[in-house]
Design an enzyme around this catalytic site. Structure first.
Site, mmCIF file in Angstrom:
data_model
loop_
_atom_site.group_PDB
_atom_site.id
_atom_site.type_symbol
_atom_site.label_atom_id
_atom_site.label_comp_id
_atom_site.label_asym_id
_atom_site.label_seq_id
_atom_site.Cartn_x
_atom_site.Cartn_y
_atom_site.Cartn_z
ATOM 1 N N LYS A 1 0.228 4.239 -0.316
ATOM 2 C CA LYS A 1 -0.381 5.467 0.223
ATOM 3 C C LYS A 1 -0.067 6.629 -0.734
ATOM 4 C CE LYS A 1 -0.180 3.427 4.720
ATOM 5 N NZ LYS A 1 -0.188 3.567 6.167
ATOM 6 N N GLU B 1 -5.690 -4.691 10.474
ATOM 7 C CA GLU B 1 -4.690 -3.645 10.673
ATOM 8 C C GLU B 1 -4.992 -2.888 11.957
ATOM 9 O OE1 GLU B 1 -2.611 -2.680 6.661
ATOM 10 O OE2 GLU B 1 -4.140 -1.186 7.094
ATOM 11 N N HIS C 1 -9.597 1.297 4.650
ATOM 12 C CA HIS C 1 -8.334 1.520 5.359
ATOM 13 C C HIS C 1 -8.591 2.512 6.502
ATOM 14 C CE1 HIS C 1 -4.287 2.795 6.303
ATOM 15 N NE2 HIS C 1 -3.879 1.666 5.746
ATOM 16 N N SER D 1 3.163 -2.018 10.369
ATOM 17 C CA SER D 1 4.610 -2.073 10.627
ATOM 18 C C SER D 1 5.244 -3.428 10.326
ATOM 19 C CB SER D 1 4.915 -1.635 12.068
ATOM 20 O OG SER D 1 4.492 -0.303 12.272
ATOM 21 N N ASN E 1 0.879 -1.168 0.000
ATOM 22 C CA ASN E 1 0.000 0.000 0.000
ATOM 23 C C ASN E 1 0.915 1.216 0.000
ATOM 24 O OD1 ASN E 1 -1.732 2.091 0.513
ATOM 25 N ND2 ASN E 1 -2.300 1.417 2.580
ATOM 26 N N GLY F 1 2.208 2.361 10.718
ATOM 27 C CA GLY F 1 3.180 3.440 10.560
ATOM 28 C C GLY F 1 3.855 3.851 11.859
ATOM 29 N N GLU G 1 -7.037 4.957 7.558
ATOM 30 C CA GLU G 1 -6.815 6.374 7.218
ATOM 31 C C GLU G 1 -8.038 6.940 6.489
ATOM 32 O OE1 GLU G 1 -2.990 5.816 5.340
ATOM 33 O OE2 GLU G 1 -2.209 5.238 7.298
#
Ligand code: PGA
Length: 252
Positions: free
Chosen positions: A12, A168, A96, A213, A10, A174, A98
């Protein structure tokens, strides 16, 4: 029979034409001998054409990171599932964290996006996961159940034959703080059981990826867990050697 492994990158909102070119060249060459593992990169919309040109005929599939819940019409700035399929995308990430937290996507919107991808030969990668506060309040299963159930209710359990789930935990994305293999396995088993309540066979076959991560140094121990079938890789998918090592670690 063991489930096939799947590793998806991904990217991003990263990359440019020149960087993408060298990254993709290195990944294609790094995974060319890989067997029994599917690999894909989910790239920003403007670079899907570049991915298509470069990856056609390679071992690396490509996809997008978002899709509209609508099929066509007056939705300025949106991109439909048909458009993604037109550019050869095989996968699209939906839900996701985000998108959920920064762009206000509700469970219902995520479920509509998931449904929009289906039937367009696009495999949705449905992301679910809890915040740190939710985990500390022992709400992980409750949150995951809610995120899954809304999709199952809207799209139907059969839709999960043609989709992937990614666990996730938001606190691991991250942050450099990976869930331990044991913590991840526990939630993966919970997800599989939740799907099994509706259809045991679909639950057995569905690929459940771990994301948060993942690096070359911790991928193998995660992928060794019985219900972890691969990974959704953010930061490490931007570094060719890291991403290739993670794909190799998925090979049994
Ligand atoms: P990360 O991101 O690997 O950088 O933690 C994972 C993701 O957001 O999909």
């Amino acid at each position: 029979m063991a489930r096939a492994r799947f590793v998806a990158g991904n990217w991003k909102m990263h990359g440019n034409l020149a960087q993408n070119q060298s990254l993709l060249e290195m990944v294609i060459s790094g995974i060319r001998t890989l067997q029994d593992v599917s690999c894909a990169v989910c790239v920003p919309y403007p670079y899907i054409s570049q991915a298509q040109l470069m990856l056609k005929g390679s071992h690396l599939a490509w996809g997008a990171q978002n899709v509209s819940q609508y099929h066509q019409g007056a939705y300025t700035g949106e991109v439909s599932a048909d458009m993604l399929a037109d550019l050869g995308c095989q996968y699209v990430i939906v839900g996701h964290s985000e998108r959920r937290t920064l762009f206000g996507e509700t469970d219902q919107v995520v479920a509509e996006k998931f449904r929009a991808a289906l039937g367009r030969s696009l495999m949705p990668i449905l992301c679910v996961g809890e915040t740190l506060a939710q985990r500390e309040q022992d709400e992980t299963e409750k949150i995951i159940a809610r995120q899954l159930d809304v999709v199952i209710n809207l799209a139907g359990i059969d839709a999960f034959k043609e989709s992937v789930v990614a666990y996730e935990p938001i606190w691991a994305i991250g942050t450099g703080k990976t869930a331990t293999p044991h913590q991840a396995q526990e939630v993966h088993a919970y997800i599989r059981n939740r799907i099994a309540v509706h259809d045991r066979k679909i639950a057995e076959n569905i690929q459940i990826l771990y994301g948060g991560s993942v690096k070359a140094s911790n991928a193998r121990e995660l992928f060794e867990m019985p219900d972890i079938d691969g990974g959704l890789i953010g930061g490490a998918s931007l570094v060719a050697a890291e991403f290739v090592s993670i794909c190799l670690a998925a090979q049994s």
